[in-house]
Structures are given as structure tokens and as C-alpha cells.
Scaffold this active site. Structure first.
Site, short mmCIF file in Angstrom:
data_model
loop_
_atom_site.label_atom_id
_atom_site.label_comp_id
_atom_site.label_asym_id
_atom_site.label_seq_id
_atom_site.Cartn_x
_atom_site.Cartn_y
_atom_site.Cartn_z
N LEU A 172 0.83 -1.21 0.00
CA LEU A 172 0.00 0.00 0.00
C LEU A 172 0.87 1.26 0.00
O LEU A 172 0.73 2.13 -0.86
CB LEU A 172 -0.93 -0.02 1.24
CG LEU A 172 -1.82 1.20 1.43
CD1 LEU A 172 -2.87 1.31 0.31
CD2 LEU A 172 -2.55 1.13 2.80
N PRO B 233 6.55 6.03 -1.47
CA PRO B 233 7.49 7.02 -0.94
C PRO B 233 6.79 8.30 -0.51
O PRO B 233 7.17 8.90 0.48
CB PRO B 233 8.45 7.25 -2.11
CG PRO B 233 8.39 6.00 -2.92
CD PRO B 233 7.00 5.46 -2.75
N TRP C 212 8.56 0.53 2.10
CA TRP C 212 8.36 -0.11 3.42
C TRP C 212 7.60 -1.42 3.31
O TRP C 212 6.73 -1.70 4.14
CB TRP C 212 7.59 0.78 4.41
CG TRP C 212 7.91 2.22 4.43
CD1 TRP C 212 7.04 3.25 4.23
CD2 TRP C 212 9.18 2.84 4.71
NE1 TRP C 212 7.67 4.45 4.35
CE2 TRP C 212 9.00 4.22 4.63
CE3 TRP C 212 10.46 2.34 5.00
CZ2 TRP C 212 10.02 5.14 4.84
CZ3 TRP C 212 11.49 3.24 5.19
CH2 TRP C 212 11.26 4.61 5.12
N THR D 256 7.04 -5.00 3.90
CA THR D 256 7.51 -6.13 4.70
C THR D 256 7.51 -7.38 3.83
O THR D 256 6.50 -7.68 3.17
CB THR D 256 6.56 -6.34 5.92
OG1 THR D 256 6.55 -5.13 6.67
CG2 THR D 256 7.02 -7.49 6.79
N GLY E 230 23.40 0.26 32.87
CA GLY E 230 24.31 0.20 31.72
C GLY E 230 24.14 -1.08 30.92
O GLY E 230 24.29 -1.09 29.69
N GLU F 73 1.57 0.38 10.22
CA GLU F 73 0.14 -0.02 10.16
C GLU F 73 -0.77 1.05 10.76
O GLU F 73 -1.81 0.75 11.36
CB GLU F 73 -0.08 -1.41 10.77
CG GLU F 73 0.69 -2.47 9.98
CD GLU F 73 0.02 -3.82 9.85
OE1 GLU F 73 -1.17 -3.93 10.17
OE2 GLU F 73 0.71 -4.75 9.41
N1 CAA Z 1 -12.98 -0.25 6.87
C1 CAA Z 1 -13.52 -0.27 5.62
N2 CAA Z 1 -13.76 0.84 4.91
C2 CAA Z 1 -13.45 2.01 5.49
C3 CAA Z 1 -12.90 2.10 6.78
C4 CAA Z 1 -12.67 0.90 7.48
N3 CAA Z 1 -12.14 0.91 8.70
N4 CAA Z 1 -12.69 3.39 7.09
C5 CAA Z 1 -13.11 4.10 6.02
N5 CAA Z 1 -13.58 3.27 5.06
C6 CAA Z 1 -14.11 3.64 3.74
C7 CAA Z 1 -15.00 4.85 3.84
O1 CAA Z 1 -16.33 4.50 4.04
C8 CAA Z 1 -14.80 5.51 2.49
O2 CAA Z 1 -15.58 4.86 1.53
P1 CAA Z 1 -16.51 5.74 0.54
O3 CAA Z 1 -15.55 6.44 -0.40
O4 CAA Z 1 -17.36 4.75 -0.15
O5 CAA Z 1 -17.26 6.71 1.38
C9 CAA Z 1 -13.36 5.19 2.14
O6 CAA Z 1 -13.00 4.01 2.91
C10 CAA Z 1 -12.39 6.30 2.51
O7 CAA Z 1 -12.57 6.62 3.86
P2 CAA Z 1 -12.10 8.01 4.47
O8 CAA Z 1 -12.70 9.12 3.68
O9 CAA Z 1 -12.28 7.94 5.93
O10 CAA Z 1 -10.55 7.98 4.08
P3 CAA Z 1 -9.41 8.98 4.42
O11 CAA Z 1 -8.58 9.17 3.23
O12 CAA Z 1 -9.95 10.21 5.10
O13 CAA Z 1 -8.58 8.06 5.45
C11 CAA Z 1 -7.17 7.61 7.27
C12 CAA Z 1 -8.01 8.59 6.45
C13 CAA Z 1 -8.07 6.86 8.22
C14 CAA Z 1 -6.21 8.48 8.00
C15 CAA Z 1 -6.44 6.59 6.35
O14 CAA Z 1 -5.79 7.24 5.30
C16 CAA Z 1 -5.44 5.77 7.12
O15 CAA Z 1 -5.80 4.86 7.87
N6 CAA Z 1 -4.12 6.05 6.92
C17 CAA Z 1 -3.07 5.26 7.50
C18 CAA Z 1 -2.54 4.31 6.50
C19 CAA Z 1 -1.81 3.17 7.16
O16 CAA Z 1 -2.21 2.69 8.20
N7 CAA Z 1 -0.77 2.68 6.50
C20 CAA Z 1 -0.08 1.54 7.02
C21 CAA Z 1 0.66 0.89 5.92
S1 CAA Z 1 0.70 -0.82 5.98
C22 CAA Z 1 2.00 -1.29 6.94
O17 CAA Z 1 2.58 -0.56 7.71
C23 CAA Z 1 2.21 -2.73 6.70
C24 CAA Z 1 3.46 -3.42 7.17
O18 CAA Z 1 4.12 -4.00 6.35
C25 CAA Z 1 3.75 -3.64 8.60
#
Ligand code: CAA
Length: 388
Positions: free
Chosen positions: A134, A137, A165, A167, A348, A371
Site C-alpha cells: 500500500l 514514498p 516499506w 515487509t 548500563g 500499520e
Molecule cells: N474499513 C472499511 N472501509 C473504510 C474504513 C474501514 N475501517 N474506514 C473508512 N472506510 C471507507 C469509507 O467509508 C470511504 O468509503 P466511501 O468512499 O465509499 O465513502 C473510504 O474508505 C475512505 O474513507 P475516508 O474518507 O475515511 O478515508 P481517508 O482518506 O480520510 O482516510 C485515514 C483517512 C483513516 C487516516 C487513512 O488514510 C489511514 O488509515 N491512513 C493510514 C494508513 C496506514 O495505516 N498505513 C499503514 C501501511 S501498511 C503497513 O505498515 C504494513 C506493514 O508492512 C507492517
């Protein structure tokens, strides 16, 4: 008696199946992981053998149906297993967490053909790893700003762009790749199942990380990478909700990983405090040390309850976005504090690699970042406060 919103009394009393999964994970973690975790970290050695051993025990699909090779033990059992495995080796735990996350995402959103093709490969360990592609950069917390594109060309999609990033990105049998198939914003994003070794998939830099050094974190790039149209996971333009739904689960897993790391740090601090003497007595006799350890134990227990509540809601098929975010922010921040306390108790010796405290400290640090960072967790919780 219902002590916490949405939680069943049964939560305090594990089923036999849950106990079995927890005990199996604990046994493996203590016998096969903990003794070599320090060495794996120092040598930055990917735990391939250990992951194979865990796959044999059903740990790569704890919450996956038996017909796809999973243990079908549920989300609570998975949470318990993750806490145990992370206590043994945090690097192995994150690799296991991402494998389970990918398997669950395909099992939930895949067509029957996709599920049969990929899920058993992950659960059996025939794929040593699977990846969640997902972040980019320029798009981490703001995941919907991703720039990778997938252009339709006849019966295929052509993917171009890069991921950051990732994994296990160099080891993955399958990678879920989020790419833009339409307009700007989250509604133009779809996701695809890309097999490791596909022409046009390039593995970039192996990150030299502060912690989790035995896990692999790479960048990936896609250069005219072609997948059949049937490789799309879920409907076109609905990839972003799939990502956020998957991350709800992933965050409970990372909460549990943090609890495992924090518990390992606490255990090592207790052992050291009983052993280390100053002014003629073990430092465990001093209230300064006991109070610090008591606070850590209390906070980790509270984190455990939050994580198990989120997992129990998930298992009951209820929404757990808010509870998962609460579990993650609380558990990861308290785990960092636990590790900091453990280093302090060791003095230490906490700063050198003769004791595991410094590794726990380094391993815990990422948990408030990946995440979904603590800041993103607070955004998610805050939205619920204001909207509901
Ligand atoms: N489950 C399912 N659908 C969801 C949801 C959920 N929990 N939350 C929101 N949605 C849906 C919404 O209903 C919306 O759908 P519609 O367009 O049909 O209305 C759509 O998803 C978009 O929702 P938002 O408008 O709330 O989205 P946003 O852009 O405002 O999101 C955010 C904001 C919550 C901050 C989000 O961008 C977010 O969680 N960002 C963090 C990303 C992240 O966690 N990245 C981690 C990378 S993975 C990783 O680290 C893996 C590794 O290898 C260890």
C-alpha cells in the site's frame, strides 16, 4: 456481567481451542524463537526456518477457514498467538502478522479462484511470505494519495509505480498491490494480486532498520508489469476500503505484537532486578524498581484487554475500527514505555547487547509508526467521538 462495551463474558475465559493455540504458540516461541532471536537480529537473518515451523503449526492462517488450509481458530486465538510469538521474536512476529493479514484479505475479498490459488500457499508455508503493498514514498499516512497506476490493456492491467516499506517484499509469493485505475482520491484505487517474480517487478533497497532486523523491509517498483484482469481483488475503484478494512485487523495484530515485545521486556527486567544486587540487596527490593515494574505490568494487562476486546468484536462480526485503533495506540505506546523501563532497570547493561532489553527497545519503536501511526489512530478514534 458485561464489563466492557461489546465484550462477552467469555472473553475472560478462553475456550479450549483458544488455549491450545496460545499454548502451542507459547511453546514454540519460548523453545524455538526466544533462544535465537538475538542472533537473528545481529545477523539480520530472515527467519525462514522458523516461519516454516510456524506454518506447520497453523500459525499462518489462524483465522482462516480449514478449507483454505487455515486453523479456523478465530480472531481471538490469532491475537493470543501473536502476543506469544512476538514475545519470542518480534521480527518473526511481524512477518507472521503480514502473512496472516494478506491471507485474511484474500480470503475475505477474493473470488473463489483467487482464494484457492493463494490462500493455501500462504497458510501451508509454501509461500514463505506474502506482502501488503500500500505505502509509497510519498504516501504513508495519506495512503489515498498513492501514485502507482494500473492501466487496462485488453484483458490485462499494466502496473507502473513504486512501493515503500514493504515487509517481506523480496520474499513474497503474492503481493497485494494497490494502484490507481481511475480518478484522484480514494475512489480511483483498485487492488491487484501480483505474484512474486512477475516480469516488471523489481526489488529495491533493503532497509537497514533500527529494530526488527531479522524481518525484511524493501522498496518495490513496477515497470510495465502485466497482470490478467482477473488479478483484481474486489471491485474496481473499491480498493481503498479493502485496505482500511484490512488495516483494522492489522492494527489489532500490531497491538498484540507490541504487547508481546513489552512482556518480554518486563520479564527480562524482573529477572534482572532479582539477580542484580546493590547496597547489599537485590534491586527488586527497592520500591523505585517495584513501582516501575508494577506500572508496566498493569499497563500491559490493560493493553491485553483492549486488544482482546477488539479481536472478540471482530470474531463476533461487529465493527471494531475504533476499538482496534484504541488497542493499537495504547498497546504500542505502553510497550515502548515498558521497554524504556526495562532498559532503565538494567542500567548500563540495558544499553548493550549482552541482555535482550536493548533489542526489545529497538523492536518496539516501530509499533507506534507502522500499520497506522499513533497520530492516525487518534484521528480514527477522534472521528468516532465526533460522529457517533
Ligand atoms: N474499513 C472499511 N472501509 C473504510 C474504513 C474501514 N475501517 N474506514 C473508512 N472506510 C471507507 C469509507 O467509508 C470511504 O468509503 P466511501 O468512499 O465509499 O465513502 C473510504 O474508505 C475512505 O474513507 P475516508 O474518507 O475515511 O478515508 P481517508 O482518506 O480520510 O482516510 C485515514 C483517512 C483513516 C487516516 C487513512 O488514510 C489511514 O488509515 N491512513 C493510514 C494508513 C496506514 O495505516 N498505513 C499503514 C501501511 S501498511 C503497513 O505498515 C504494513 C506493514 O508492512 C507492517
Amino acid at each position: 456481567m458485561q464489563l466492557l462495551t461489546g465484550m462477552q463474558p467469555r472473553l475472560f475465559e478462553l475456550t479450549e481451542a483458544q488455549q491450545l493455540v496460545r499454548d502451542t504458540a507459547r511453546n514454540y516461541a519460548q523453545k524455538r524463537l526466544a533462544p535465537i532471536a538475538g542472533q537473528l537480529d545481529r545477523e539480520r537473518r530472515f527467519p525462514a526456518e522458523q516461519l516454516a515451523g510456524l506454518a506447520e503449526l497453523g500459525m499462518m492462517g489462524v483465522n482462516i477457514a480449514e478449507e483454505y488450509g487455515g486453523a479456523q481458530a478465530g480472531a481471538v486465538a490469532y491475537a493470543l498467538a501473536m502476543m506469544e510469538i512476538a514475545q519470542g521474536c518480534a521480527s518473526t512476529a511481524v512477518t507472521m502478522a503480514v502473512n496472516n493479514l494478506v491471507a485474511e484479505t484474500i480470503a475475505r475479498h477474493g473470488t473463489e479462484a483467487q482464494k484457492r490459488r493463494y490462500v493455501p500457499e500462504i497458510t501451508s508455508g509454501r509461500y514463505v511470505a506474502a506482502s501488503f503493498g500500500l505505502s509509497e514514498p510519498h504516501a504513508g499516512s495519506d495512503a489515498a494519495a498513492l501514485r502507482t497506476t494500473a492501466r487496462r490493456d485488453g484483458n490485462e492491467y499494466v502496473i507502473n509505480g513504486s512501493k515503500q516499506w514493504i515487509t517481506s517484499g523480496d520474499r513474497a509469493g503474492v503481493i497485494i498491490v494497490w494502484a490507481r485505475t481511475g480518478v484522484e482520491g480514494n475512489r480511483g484505487i483498485s487492488c491487484f494480486l501480483v505474484e512474486g517474480g512477475t516480469k516488471g517487478l523489481h526489488v529495491g533497497r533493503h532497509e537497514d532498520k533500527m529494530g526488527l532486523r531479522a524481518s525484511s523491509t524493501v522498496s518495490l517498483s513496477f515497470e510495465d508489469l502485466r497482470v490478467p484482469a482477473s488479478a483484481m481483488l474486489g471491485p474496481e475503484g473499491r480498493g481503498f476500503p479493502i485496505a482500511l478494512g484490512a488495516l483494522d485487523s492489522g492494527r489489532v495484530g500490531i497491538a498484540c505484537q507490541a504487547i508481546g515485545i513489552g512482556t518480554a521486556a518486563l520479564d527480562s527486567a524482573v529477572r534482572y532486578a532479582k539477580d542484580r544486587h546493590t547496597f547489599g540487596q537485590p534491586i527488586a527490593n527497592y520500591q523505585a524498581i517495584r513501582f516501575a515494574l508494577a506500572d508496566v505490568a498493569t499497563e500491559l494487562d490493560a493493553a491485553r484487554l483492549l486488544a482482546l476486546r477488539a479481536a472478540a468484536l471482530k470474531e463476533a462480526g461487529k465493527s471494531f475500527t475504533r476499538e482496534g485503533a484504541m488497542a493499537k495506540v495504547f498497546a504500542t505506546e505502553k510497550a515502548n514505555k515498558a521497554c524504556d523501563t526495562a532498559v532503565q532497570v538494567h542500567g548500563g547493561y540495558g544499553y548493550i547487547d549482552e541482555f535482550p532489553a536493548e533489542r526489545h527497545y529497538r523492536d518496539a519503536r516501530i509499533t507506534t509508526i507502522y500499520e497506522g501511526s499513533s497520530e492516525i489512530m487518534r484521528i480514527v478514534i477522534g472521528r468516532y467521538l465526533l460522529a457517533h
